[in-house]
Design an enzyme around this catalytic site. Structure first.
Site, short mmCIF file in Angstrom:
data_model
loop_
_atom_site.label_atom_id
_atom_site.label_comp_id
_atom_site.label_asym_id
_atom_site.label_seq_id
_atom_site.Cartn_x
_atom_site.Cartn_y
_atom_site.Cartn_z
N HIS A 131 -3.06 -6.65 -9.90
CA HIS A 131 -3.20 -5.71 -8.78
C HIS A 131 -3.62 -6.32 -7.47
O HIS A 131 -3.72 -5.59 -6.47
CB HIS A 131 -4.17 -4.59 -9.17
CG HIS A 131 -5.55 -5.06 -9.51
ND1 HIS A 131 -6.63 -4.20 -9.63
CD2 HIS A 131 -6.05 -6.30 -9.76
CE1 HIS A 131 -7.71 -4.88 -9.95
NE2 HIS A 131 -7.38 -6.14 -10.03
N HIS A 132 -3.92 -7.62 -7.42
CA HIS A 132 -4.37 -8.22 -6.16
C HIS A 132 -3.24 -8.79 -5.31
O HIS A 132 -3.43 -9.03 -4.12
CB HIS A 132 -5.37 -9.34 -6.44
CG HIS A 132 -6.66 -8.89 -7.04
ND1 HIS A 132 -7.43 -7.89 -6.48
CD2 HIS A 132 -7.32 -9.30 -8.15
CE1 HIS A 132 -8.51 -7.71 -7.22
NE2 HIS A 132 -8.47 -8.54 -8.24
N ALA A 133 -2.08 -9.07 -5.90
CA ALA A 133 -0.99 -9.68 -5.14
C ALA A 133 -0.60 -8.77 -3.97
O ALA A 133 -0.45 -7.56 -4.13
CB ALA A 133 0.20 -9.95 -6.03
N ASP A 173 -6.94 -3.79 -4.60
CA ASP A 173 -6.61 -3.90 -3.17
C ASP A 173 -5.13 -4.02 -2.89
O ASP A 173 -4.62 -3.46 -1.92
CB ASP A 173 -7.37 -5.06 -2.54
CG ASP A 173 -7.10 -6.42 -3.20
OD1 ASP A 173 -6.67 -6.44 -4.38
OD2 ASP A 173 -7.34 -7.45 -2.54
#
Length: 390
Positions: A131-133, A173
């Site tokens: 989920h951070h990419a 994010d």
């Protein structure tokens, strides 16, 4: 529609390997898959592979120049461009990085497509949840954002409302950023407070762009939050928002790094509380999304003791055959653990805290309590924007 759930799996995902010193050890994926089999869950599942996400799919979220940079780093890791977050300590470049990252993304997109088509009600990709990419860069062990790609594909197929619930210890994010200005997507993240943990985002005041105010929800939990507080926060925020939003599909991310044994964070949540949230997400999907549920993995760095048990529970819940917490883990799996890691595997599917209890928000709150302050901040920031009472 098949009543069976779908497990997205291709053993090639274990090639998502940043190297022997990196905390994201792919053994966690292999051990999870083996535990799912050892518990007999394959009998209740369709185990399905999918094609890697192609160029057009990746570009639903990611910029063309970033995809090109990943491909270049994949072919020549020594030439990785750090301007794109590649070749860094968090995201070291490795040969075949593009191919395996695209495969993980393809499994999540395939899960979304199967649920949308009505082939199955529930689909799980525990290798996903990266989920951070960001659209233009790798971040936080994540190369392609499979969660965002699955949501973008659902929108492309005609979904009008997609809800994303992220209970990883780190803020979701990248997914929030991808849909910051899109009111069709409601993102809800429960995470350790950004003051004490990467990526230092996910403040309650982050509520969505000008075109989508109230579409981003952030519950920033104080370090040290345990089972009762974590479940209290979840139930004080998530069900009411999902009931109001009524998504066509529920997408959830189940990072196991909220656990008290996780080495990279500071919450104190047990396996039993993680299972309770998985059950709650399953119920929310059936209550408000017609049962349509795509469940993803995420972080989790206690790779023997925690991750396989947590995600095996997730698979079992999605399959409609939940594993009782007191279940004894098959000895054959524990032998596999020792052979692979020289560690002793856990004995049971519980941390001994079942049933987990918490105080409902409706019963009242303490304005001096740090956990209640976090919940209240999230509710006050978003609920009025959605026409709800804070």
């Amino acid at each position: 529609m098949s009543g069976r759930a779908q497990l997205m799996w291709d053993e090639a995902v274990t090639g998502y390997d940043f190297g022997p010193e990196h905390p994201m050890d792919p053994v966690r994926l292999d051990l999870t898959r083996r535990l799912v089999g050892a518990l007999g869950l394959d009998r209740a599942l369709d185990v399905v592979a999918a094609k890697p996400a192609g160029e057009s799919t990746l570009r639903l979220v990611h910029r063309e120049d970033y995809v090109d940079a990943v491909k270049a780093a994949s072919a020549d890791p020594g030439a990785a461009d750090q301007a794109y977050g590649l070749g860094t300590l968090d995201d070291p470049a490795f040969a075949g990085m593009h191919e395996v990252s695209a495969l993980i993304a393809g499994l999540s997109v395939g899960a979304a497509e199967a649920v949308w088509r009505g082939d199955v009600l529930h689909a799980v990709n525990f290798s996903g949840g990266l989920h951070h990419a960001m659209p233009g860069g790798a971040s936080g062990f994540c190369v392609y954002n499979d969660a965002s790609l699955a949501i973008a594909r659902l929108l492309e197929l005609g979904a009008e409302r997609v809800a994303y619930v992220d209970v990883d210890v780190h803020h979701g994010d990248g997914v929030q950023a991808a849909f910051w200005d899109d009111p069709r997507v409601l993102t809800i993240s429960l995470h350790e407070h950004p003051r004490t943990l990467f990526p230092q985002t996910g403040w309650p005041e982050e509520t969505g762009g000008d075109a989508a105010q109230g579409s981003a929800v952030n519950v920033a939990l104080p370090a040290g939050t345990g089972d009762a507080g974590w479940l209290r926060a979840f139930h004080a925020v998530v069900p009411e928002l999902i009931a109001d939003f009524r998504p066509d599909v529920l997408v959830t991310q189940h990072g196991a790094d909220t656990h008290f044994e996780d080495p990279l964070a500071h919450l104190a949540v047990s396996l039993d509380a993680q299972r309770a949230v998985q059950v709650a997400c399953h119920e929310l999907a059936h209550g408000y999304a017609g049962g349509k549920w795509v469940a993803l993995g995420g972080g989790g760095y206690a790779v023997v003791e925690v991750v396989p048990r947590s995600w095996a529970h997730l698979v079992a819940v999605a399959a409609g055959t939940p594993v009782a917490p007191e279940t004894v883990i098959p000895e054959g799996w524990r032998q596999e653990v020792f052979a692979r890691t020289r560690q002793l595997g856990p004995m049971r599917m519980t941390d001994g805290r079942w049933p987990v209890r918490w105080a409902e928000w409706e019963a009242g709150y303490d304005p001096a309590d740090r956990l209640d302050q976090a919940v209240l901040a999230a509710r006050r920031a978003v609920f009025p924007l959605r026409g709800l009472l804070a």
